[in-house]
Design an enzyme around this catalytic site. Structure first.
Site, PDB file in Angstrom:
ATOM      1  N   LYS A  53       0.839  -1.210   0.000  1.00  0.00           N
ATOM      2  CA  LYS A  53       0.000   0.000   0.000  1.00  0.00           C
ATOM      3  C   LYS A  53       0.872   1.258   0.000  1.00  0.00           C
ATOM      4  O   LYS A  53       0.561   2.231  -0.677  1.00  0.00           O
ATOM      5  CB  LYS A  53      -0.950  -0.019   1.211  1.00  0.00           C
ATOM      6  CG  LYS A  53      -2.062  -1.059   1.033  1.00  0.00           C
ATOM      7  CD  LYS A  53      -2.858  -1.320   2.297  1.00  0.00           C
ATOM      8  CE  LYS A  53      -3.796  -2.510   2.062  1.00  0.00           C
ATOM      9  NZ  LYS A  53      -4.581  -2.911   3.228  1.00  0.00           N
ATOM     10  N   GLN A  97      -5.061  -1.356   9.350  1.00  0.00           N
ATOM     11  CA  GLN A  97      -4.836  -2.689   8.774  1.00  0.00           C
ATOM     12  C   GLN A  97      -5.423  -3.763   9.693  1.00  0.00           C
ATOM     13  O   GLN A  97      -5.118  -3.812  10.886  1.00  0.00           O
ATOM     14  CB  GLN A  97      -3.324  -2.917   8.580  1.00  0.00           C
ATOM     15  CG  GLN A  97      -3.002  -4.227   7.902  1.00  0.00           C
ATOM     16  CD  GLN A  97      -3.521  -4.299   6.463  1.00  0.00           C
ATOM     17  OE1 GLN A  97      -3.387  -3.348   5.685  1.00  0.00           O
ATOM     18  NE2 GLN A  97      -4.134  -5.416   6.102  1.00  0.00           N
ATOM     19  N   ASP A 120     -11.189   2.564   3.193  1.00  0.00           N
ATOM     20  CA  ASP A 120     -11.424   1.118   3.055  1.00  0.00           C
ATOM     21  C   ASP A 120     -12.920   0.837   2.828  1.00  0.00           C
ATOM     22  O   ASP A 120     -13.288  -0.244   2.381  1.00  0.00           O
ATOM     23  CB  ASP A 120     -10.973   0.381   4.328  1.00  0.00           C
ATOM     24  CG  ASP A 120      -9.717  -0.454   4.105  1.00  0.00           C
ATOM     25  OD1 ASP A 120      -9.368  -0.699   2.931  1.00  0.00           O
ATOM     26  OD2 ASP A 120      -9.103  -0.862   5.101  1.00  0.00           O
TER      27      ASP A 120
END
Ligand code: NAP
Length: 283
Positions: A53, A97, A120
């Site tokens: 990422k 995460q 997200d």
């Protein structure tokens, strides 16, 4: 019939090029699109994901600030950190995460992220926005799948789409997106009685389960489009999806490979969401 491949790597490259251009335009206006990535603990797979990422971001001109915290971090401390990032105007997107250490309530942590920075798309506000057709952030994996269908000019209206899997991050949002395009949608799961009887009716199948060879050629209508979200390791340790690729490609009209299909698209859509968060903040 041998299916044509929907090349996730090639499509993701195009998307990254578009992100680079739009990022440059924002920078010219003095705005540096910035993603905060919060990693708690030392889960090996998470370490790899966050590295990708960060690299994807810097390749496209976005800034990704990775902050690492020990697994012993308290939930209250993590929540305080997220609140600080919410208040920081230089941060446009926040990604925590997953998985988090077991002593933390993941959903509570996700709900602490400002919906305006929820790149997200896991916040309940993002799920609600998708459900009622309002602007929000769509989860990256199903959003990437939709872009793959768009890339082949597939008209979903009136088609029967079958989604296998009903997780909050893939199956359910995928179904909502397909419904939003006026497909007729069936959602299957572990209690579905005769999976093949349903998938054989499908014009589009999205397999998002996590079981190798879940979808075999006899379960696919000739000419169907098959998107394979699954990520599994086969007996040789190689990455494979949920679809028996060699068998199904002889029946389907279009198919996504694993690797090189949905995975790179998921990564690309995070960049798109981060850029959009920055663009929205600039309006
Ligand atoms: P998940 O939360 O474990 O959900 C799996 C779903 O599959 C559940 O809804 C489950 O049903 C259903 N299921 C299990 N066995 C089944 C069966 N025999 N027949 C029909 N449905 C069955 O997983 P997830 O997070 O959605 O991920 C699914 C897969 O996609 C995994 O392999 C994951 O690694 C992969 N993935 C890939 C990407 C990517 O970028 N390529 C991104 C995210 C996930 P119940 O609800 O009834 O338990």
């Amino acid at each position: 019939m041998t299916a044509q491949l929907i090349d996730g790597n090639a499509l993701a490259r195009q998307i990254r090029a578009d992100v680079s251009g739009r990022t440059a335009a924002l920078k010219a206006r003095g705005i540096q699109p910035t993603l905060a990535i919060v990693l708690v603990g030392d889960d090996p797979a998470s370490q790899v994901y966050v590295k990708h990422k960060v690299n994807d971001s810097s390749e496209t001109g976005l800034v990704a600030n990775l902050e690492r915290h020990p697994a012993s971090l308290g939930e209250a401390e993590l929540l305080a950190r997220i609140h600080a990032l919410n208040e920081d105007p230089s941060v446009h997107g926040i990604l925590v995460q997953l998985p988090l250490p077991r002593h933390m309530d993941s959903q509570k942590v996700i709900e602490a992220i400002s919906p305006a920075k929820d790149v997200d798309g896991f916040h309940v506000a993002s799920a609600g926005a998708l459900m009622v057709g309002r602007p929000g952030f769509w989860p990256c994996t199903p959003h990437g799948c939709l872009r793959m269908l768009d890339s082949i000019g597939y008209e979903l209206r009136g088609k029967h789409a079958v989604v296998i899997g009903r997780s909050n991050i893939v199956g359910k949002p995928m179904a909502m997106m397909l419904l939003g395009r006026s497909a007729t949608v069936s959602i299957c799961h572990s209690a579905t009685a005769d999976l093949g009887a349903i998938t054989r009716q499908a014009d589009v199948i999205v397999a998002a389960v996590g079981k190798q060879n879940l979808l075999t050629a006899d379960m696919v209508k000739p000419g169907a489009v098959v998107l394979d979200v699954g990520m599994n390791r086969n007996a040789e340790g190689k990455l494979c999806g949920d679809v028996d690729f060699e068998g199904v490609r002889e029946v389907a009209s279009w198919i996504t490979p694993v690797p090189g299909g949905v995975g790179p698209m998921t990564r690309a859509m995070l960049l798109v969401n981060t850029l959009e968060a920055a663009e929205r903040s600039a309006k």
